[in-house]
Design a protein around this motif. Structure first.
Motif, PDB file in Angstrom:
ATOM      1  N   ARG A  14      88.899  13.796  38.174  1.00  0.00           N
ATOM      2  CA  ARG A  14      88.045  14.147  37.046  1.00  0.00           C
ATOM      3  C   ARG A  14      87.377  12.875  36.527  1.00  0.00           C
ATOM      4  NH1 ARG A  14      87.833  19.291  38.091  1.00  0.00           N
ATOM      5  NH2 ARG A  14      89.817  20.371  37.953  1.00  0.00           N
ATOM      6  N   VAL A  15      86.086  12.957  36.240  1.00  0.00           N
ATOM      7  CA  VAL A  15      85.356  11.842  35.646  1.00  0.00           C
ATOM      8  C   VAL A  15      84.631  12.383  34.420  1.00  0.00           C
ATOM      9  CG1 VAL A  15      83.568  10.100  35.955  1.00  0.00           C
ATOM     10  CG2 VAL A  15      85.080  10.687  37.873  1.00  0.00           C
ATOM     11  N   PHE A  16      84.984  11.856  33.240  1.00  0.00           N
ATOM     12  CA  PHE A  16      84.391  12.310  31.981  1.00  0.00           C
ATOM     13  C   PHE A  16      83.660  11.146  31.316  1.00  0.00           C
ATOM     14  CE2 PHE A  16      88.149  15.029  32.557  1.00  0.00           C
ATOM     15  CZ  PHE A  16      87.554  16.291  32.487  1.00  0.00           C
ATOM     16  N   VAL A  17      82.476  11.449  30.808  1.00  0.00           N
ATOM     17  CA  VAL A  17      81.694  10.467  30.068  1.00  0.00           C
ATOM     18  C   VAL A  17      81.653  10.914  28.609  1.00  0.00           C
ATOM     19  CG1 VAL A  17      79.448   9.381  29.784  1.00  0.00           C
ATOM     20  CG2 VAL A  17      80.314   9.866  32.082  1.00  0.00           C
ATOM     21  N   ASP A  25      73.543   6.116  30.237  1.00  0.00           N
ATOM     22  CA  ASP A  25      72.985   4.783  29.953  1.00  0.00           C
ATOM     23  C   ASP A  25      74.146   3.845  29.658  1.00  0.00           C
ATOM     24  OD1 ASP A  25      71.590   2.558  29.175  1.00  0.00           O
ATOM     25  OD2 ASP A  25      70.915   3.412  27.267  1.00  0.00           O
ATOM     26  N   PHE A  26      74.704   3.258  30.702  1.00  0.00           N
ATOM     27  CA  PHE A  26      75.931   2.477  30.545  1.00  0.00           C
ATOM     28  C   PHE A  26      75.704   1.099  29.939  1.00  0.00           C
ATOM     29  CE2 PHE A  26      77.201   5.440  34.015  1.00  0.00           C
ATOM     30  CZ  PHE A  26      78.236   6.053  33.335  1.00  0.00           C
ATOM     31  N   LEU A  39      85.598   1.289  28.790  1.00  0.00           N
ATOM     32  CA  LEU A  39      84.914   1.309  27.496  1.00  0.00           C
ATOM     33  C   LEU A  39      83.705   0.380  27.509  1.00  0.00           C
ATOM     34  CD1 LEU A  39      87.887   1.200  24.948  1.00  0.00           C
ATOM     35  CD2 LEU A  39      86.610   3.204  25.748  1.00  0.00           C
ATOM     36  N   SER A  40      82.729   0.720  26.682  1.00  0.00           N
ATOM     37  CA  SER A  40      81.582  -0.158  26.484  1.00  0.00           C
ATOM     38  C   SER A  40      82.018  -1.390  25.693  1.00  0.00           C
ATOM     39  CB  SER A  40      80.471   0.585  25.745  1.00  0.00           C
ATOM     40  OG  SER A  40      80.958   1.115  24.525  1.00  0.00           O
ATOM     41  N   ALA A  41      81.307  -2.474  25.933  1.00  0.00           N
ATOM     42  CA  ALA A  41      81.595  -3.740  25.263  1.00  0.00           C
ATOM     43  C   ALA A  41      80.279  -4.366  24.833  1.00  0.00           C
ATOM     44  CB  ALA A  41      82.365  -4.673  26.208  1.00  0.00           C
ATOM     45  N   PRO A  42      80.320  -5.337  23.900  1.00  0.00           N
ATOM     46  CA  PRO A  42      79.079  -5.965  23.423  1.00  0.00           C
ATOM     47  C   PRO A  42      78.261  -6.565  24.565  1.00  0.00           C
ATOM     48  CG  PRO A  42      80.911  -6.538  21.991  1.00  0.00           C
ATOM     49  CD  PRO A  42      81.510  -5.836  23.173  1.00  0.00           C
ATOM     50  N   ARG A  60      77.617   4.127  22.553  1.00  0.00           N
ATOM     51  CA  ARG A  60      77.362   3.996  23.983  1.00  0.00           C
ATOM     52  C   ARG A  60      78.406   4.783  24.771  1.00  0.00           C
ATOM     53  NH1 ARG A  60      77.638  -1.999  25.338  1.00  0.00           N
ATOM     54  NH2 ARG A  60      77.645  -1.101  27.441  1.00  0.00           N
ATOM     55  N   PRO A  61      78.052   5.238  25.971  1.00  0.00           N
ATOM     56  CA  PRO A  61      78.989   6.062  26.744  1.00  0.00           C
ATOM     57  C   PRO A  61      80.124   5.257  27.351  1.00  0.00           C
ATOM     58  CG  PRO A  61      76.974   5.693  27.989  1.00  0.00           C
ATOM     59  CD  PRO A  61      76.731   5.122  26.624  1.00  0.00           C
ATOM     60  N   ASP A  62      81.296   5.871  27.355  1.00  0.00           N
ATOM     61  CA  ASP A  62      82.479   5.337  28.013  1.00  0.00           C
ATOM     62  C   ASP A  62      82.896   6.315  29.116  1.00  0.00           C
ATOM     63  OD1 ASP A  62      82.669   3.275  25.916  1.00  0.00           O
ATOM     64  OD2 ASP A  62      83.299   4.954  24.652  1.00  0.00           O
TER      65      ASP A  62
END
Length: 532
Positions: free
Chosen positions: A121-124, A66-67, A155-158, A132-134
């Motif tokens: 590689r892709v890591f959440v 849930d980005f 990174l997640s942002a507001p 929130r996920p990055d």
């Protein structure tokens, strides 16, 4: 016997959480995973089309989370064109609800989206701890000599936004060297609650090591954080994993070394020194036979339910050909023994093209045990193997690639709706195959020992069923056991101990059918159909 009849749905099995263990009256084998719970796919829904781009890129990773923070799972897709050096931005398909998705890449990023070259590689994870996920992307670059590319941090942002935060990562130790990340892993190594990053290169070996998170998504390189063995002249690290292997409450490290003409790098376990560093090799893990020496992915999980995490490694040969899956079992104290031969169906020497792009340990059939899912590099001449855990850490082979094409990229995730794991897949077009509740199925499980069950979808022993089309799902796990099913116009026999069989029968009304199990514990019974 093979996949027949309605196999368009049946072949793509394994991804919902229906299951339970159940047995017929008189079972004496203890709790053994039943074939019940192996589901099928129903509807397939389009997500969207990857936007046009320079060259001919292929989609190489799909990540689900849930980005934007609205409670719905979104999809992030990365792509690349091998050896080209072309840069592409990740594509974010935002879930708008009711099965609709839209490419909102430009809208969801605050500022320009990042550019990647060839994600490996892709890591959440929640790197900035805002709930929130990055995303962290390890990048191998063009995969050419003395050429590389930096990793990417999102990174997640507001306001439900994402931001390119790659500047929060430390610079390369020696910019003159190749920086091509293959062996990344994510986990809290210093006990502060923030996910850290292990970075493993196939080039610049000075960059192999731990990137420590300050808790806000800013990273510094841990000096002396890794054994000097992995800082040699050409220390290739192809894969890695972070987990508490010895039960001391601190996350340890598994490093997948690679054989290469310059330096043979060990695949090994390194215990945490209590300060987030891994200065010494604890155990060099045993290598498989036939020259398989390069693990391209590693996953850790408790396979046999004893509370101790075990290790699954996907190996290639030095030439990046051949496929070998290895299982190393934990003795409970962080020491590992190769038990592949006892726990997986037989493997043989081979030179299949492609390699293990990813391995996942997931409960594919909802019985509470970790199964093995794999994804080969697209374009491989072999399809991805899948294995079902019987609950004791012994595995039965399932249909390759879940019935999907080998040139699709895919991942497994719960996309909502029916309570199970769905398949997100595609190349130029991304789609979701949703797990659905199967109907008209009869499930047979035989072995080990004296265990036997013949049950319906309710989980109850089968005595009477409605006439019509049924799919018989047979799982024979007991060596030398043979299952037969007979009736008017029907004769079925199954004695393969390494796979699950799906066979369709049209059962007549008001008819008695007989079944039998030969072998160490012979059994016989009858099944009767009702009137229409």
């Amino acid at each position: 016997m093979g996949l027949t009849g309605r196999a368009a749905c049946v072949a793509a099995v394994l991804l919902a959480a229906l299951g339970s263990t159940a047995g017929s009256a008189g079972d004496h084998g203890g709790v053994v995973g039943s074939a019940r719970g192996v589901p099928e796919y129903g509807s397939t829904a389009s997500v969207g089309t990857m936007p046009g781009a320079t060259g001919s890129p292929h989609t190489n990773f799909l990540a689900v989370a849930d980005f934007n923070g609205d409670g719905l799972p979104d999809i992030l897709a990365t792509r690349s064109q091998w050896h080209s050096g072309t840069l592409y931005s990740p594509v974010v398909f935002v879930n708008e609800g009711h099965g609709r998705f839209a490419d909102e890449t430009s809208a969801i990023f605050s500022g320009h989206p990042p550019l990647t070259m060839d994600p490996r590689r892709v890591f959440v994870a929640d790197f900035n701890r805002d709930g929130r996920p990055d995303v962290f992307i390890g990048d191998e670059g063009p995969d050419l000599y003395l050429q590389g590319y930096h990793p990417t941090l999102i990174l997640s942002a507001p306001g439900g936004k994402l931001v390119d935060a790659t500047a929060n990562l430390p610079p390369q130790v020696d910019p003159s060297q190749l920086d091509a990340q293959h062996g990344g892993a994510v986990g809290d190594v210093n006990g502060d609650g923030a996910p850290d990053i292990f970075l493993g290169d196939i080039g610049g070996p000075l960059d192999n090591g731990v990137l420590v998170n300050d808790g806000s998504g800013h990273f510094t390189r841990e000096a002396g954080g890794l054994s000097d063995v992995y800082h040699g002249g050409c220390s290739v690290i192809l894969s890695s994993a972070i987990a508490d292997l010895n039960g001391d409450g601190r996350n340890d490290l598994v490093v997948g070394g690679g054989a290469n003409p310059c330096q043979d790098v060990p695949t090994a376990v390194l215990f945490n020194d209590g300060h987030g560093r891994f200065p010494e090799i604890t155990q060099v893990l045993p290598r498989p036979p036939y020259g398989f020496d390069s693990p391209t992915d590693i996953q850790v999980g408790d396979l046999d339910g004893d509370g101790a995490p075990d290790i699954v490694l996907g190996y290639n040969k030095e030439s990046f050909t051949g496929l070998w899956l290895q299982i190393d079992m934990n003795d409970g104290h962080g020491h590992f023994v190769d038990e592949t031969a006892q726990r997986l169906p037989p493997q043989a020497d081979n030179n299949f093209g492609g390699f293990y792009n990813w391995i996942r340990l997931l409960d594919l059939n909802g019985d509470g045990s970790l199964d093995i899912a794999t994804g080969l590099e697209t374009g491989a001449d072999h399809q991805s193997p899948y294995y079902l855990n019987d609950g004791t850490g012994h595995f039965t082979e399932l249909p390759d690639n879940l019935g999907f094409r080998s040139d699709d990229t895919y991942t497994i995730a719960d996309m909502g709706g029916y309570h199970g794991l769905d398949l997100v897949y595609g190349e130029s077009g991304i789609a979701i195959a949703r797990a659905s509740k199967p109907s008209g199925r009869l499930y047979v499980t035989i072995g080990p020992g004296s265990y036997f069950s013949f049950i319906g979808e309710s989980g109850q022993s089968v005595q009477t069923v409605k006439p019509g089309l049924h799919t018989l799902v047979v799982w024979v796990r007991s060596p030398s056991s043979v299952f037969t099913f007979r009736g008017p116009g029907v004769y079925y026999r199954w004695d393969d101990t390494t796979t699950i069989d799906y066979t369709d029968f049209s059962l007549r009304a008001h008819t008695t059918y007989t079944f039998g199990v030969g072998g160490s514990v012979p059994r016989r019974g009858t099944l009767r159909t009702s009137r229409r």
